[in-house]
Design an enzyme around this catalytic site. Sequence first.
Site, short mmCIF file in Angstrom:
data_model
loop_
_atom_site.label_atom_id
_atom_site.label_comp_id
_atom_site.label_asym_id
_atom_site.label_seq_id
_atom_site.Cartn_x
_atom_site.Cartn_y
_atom_site.Cartn_z
N ARG A 174 -1.31 -10.25 12.67
CA ARG A 174 -1.63 -8.97 11.84
C ARG A 174 -2.64 -9.27 10.97
O ARG A 174 -3.58 -8.45 10.74
CB ARG A 174 -0.31 -8.52 11.27
CG ARG A 174 0.61 -7.96 12.26
CD ARG A 174 1.80 -7.43 11.52
NE ARG A 174 1.86 -6.49 10.50
CZ ARG A 174 2.76 -6.16 9.82
NH1 ARG A 174 3.83 -6.63 10.02
NH2 ARG A 174 2.56 -5.17 8.91
N ARG B 114 -9.66 2.52 9.25
CA ARG B 114 -9.16 1.28 9.55
C ARG B 114 -10.51 0.47 10.03
O ARG B 114 -10.19 -0.76 10.07
CB ARG B 114 -8.08 1.11 10.70
CG ARG B 114 -6.76 1.80 10.35
CD ARG B 114 -5.73 1.70 11.55
NE ARG B 114 -4.50 2.17 11.00
CZ ARG B 114 -3.46 1.45 10.51
NH1 ARG B 114 -3.82 0.17 10.25
NH2 ARG B 114 -2.28 1.85 10.26
N ARG C 247 13.16 -8.92 11.80
CA ARG C 247 12.79 -8.31 12.89
C ARG C 247 11.55 -9.01 13.55
O ARG C 247 10.87 -10.01 12.95
CB ARG C 247 11.99 -7.01 12.34
CG ARG C 247 12.95 -5.93 11.97
CD ARG C 247 12.21 -4.58 11.37
NE ARG C 247 10.97 -4.64 10.63
CZ ARG C 247 10.41 -3.71 9.90
NH1 ARG C 247 10.82 -2.66 10.36
NH2 ARG C 247 9.09 -4.26 9.45
N LYS D 208 0.63 -1.21 0.09
CA LYS D 208 -0.09 0.00 -0.06
C LYS D 208 0.86 1.29 0.15
O LYS D 208 0.53 2.38 -0.71
CB LYS D 208 -0.88 -0.22 1.17
CG LYS D 208 -2.09 -1.07 1.14
CD LYS D 208 -3.05 -0.85 2.24
CE LYS D 208 -2.46 -0.97 3.67
NZ LYS D 208 -1.77 -2.23 3.79
N ARG E 176 11.66 -10.92 4.81
CA ARG E 176 12.47 -9.60 4.83
C ARG E 176 13.70 -9.97 5.60
O ARG E 176 13.40 -10.47 6.74
CB ARG E 176 11.56 -8.30 5.16
CG ARG E 176 10.78 -7.77 4.02
CD ARG E 176 10.29 -6.58 4.45
NE ARG E 176 9.54 -6.33 5.64
CZ ARG E 176 8.21 -5.86 5.88
NH1 ARG E 176 7.84 -5.06 4.85
NH2 ARG E 176 7.70 -5.64 7.01
#
Length: 232
Positions: free
Chosen positions: A172, A88, A161, A13, A127
């Site tokens: 999430r 949201r 992370r 996004k 990542r």
Amino acid sequence: MRIVLVGPPGAGKGTQAAYLAKNLSIPHISTGDLFRANISRQTELGKLAKSYMDAGNLVPDEVTIGMARDRMEQPDAVNGFLLDGFPRNVSQAEALDQALKADAVELDAVLDLEVPEDEVVKRIAGRRICRRDSSHVFHVVYSPAKKEGVCDACGGELYQRDDDSEETVRRRLEVYHTQTEPIIDYYRAQGLVVTISALGKVEEVTRRAMDALKREDDESSDGESSEGDASA
């Protein structure tokens, strides 16, 4: 155009918002930027938001909505804006509708970036960040380092992370499905949702989005013309 951008974490996004805003010549308004700007300028809303954040509490919807409305009323947003990260949830979407109605404007489209859940997990969990310089980002599949675990740019250690772990990503996604995804049905009932696949290269997704938004804009213009002719 006045656009709301939605999609799960990992849909790209932020990247697409920047490209679309530039192509459409409208400001990119993100929740994160709103909070940072208001807090750094020490606005009343910024001070209020910081008081909640410092106490470890969620910032109430009305504070976020106030920041968003103030930003949408700035001169550079007179011809449109792209909202990223807001609304949201459905209550924020309803409040946004009320705010826009009060200003005698309305949304043109809600762009829904669609990505399969397994792809989201792959994108985020893959990542790897450099410990020396966090701007150096790699991906075990899409952009791997030449030497595993070592940054190509500075030789620093690459690590994952905590919030990029598969377990965290799936949590999430659950939050997204529970809180944010319902706004898609809310806006679909208004005929505003434009869904595109967010798979592929960045420029391909941008082109896909621009084409879809142009079609939506053309259809809206045709509808307005038809209504005008009918009432004449």
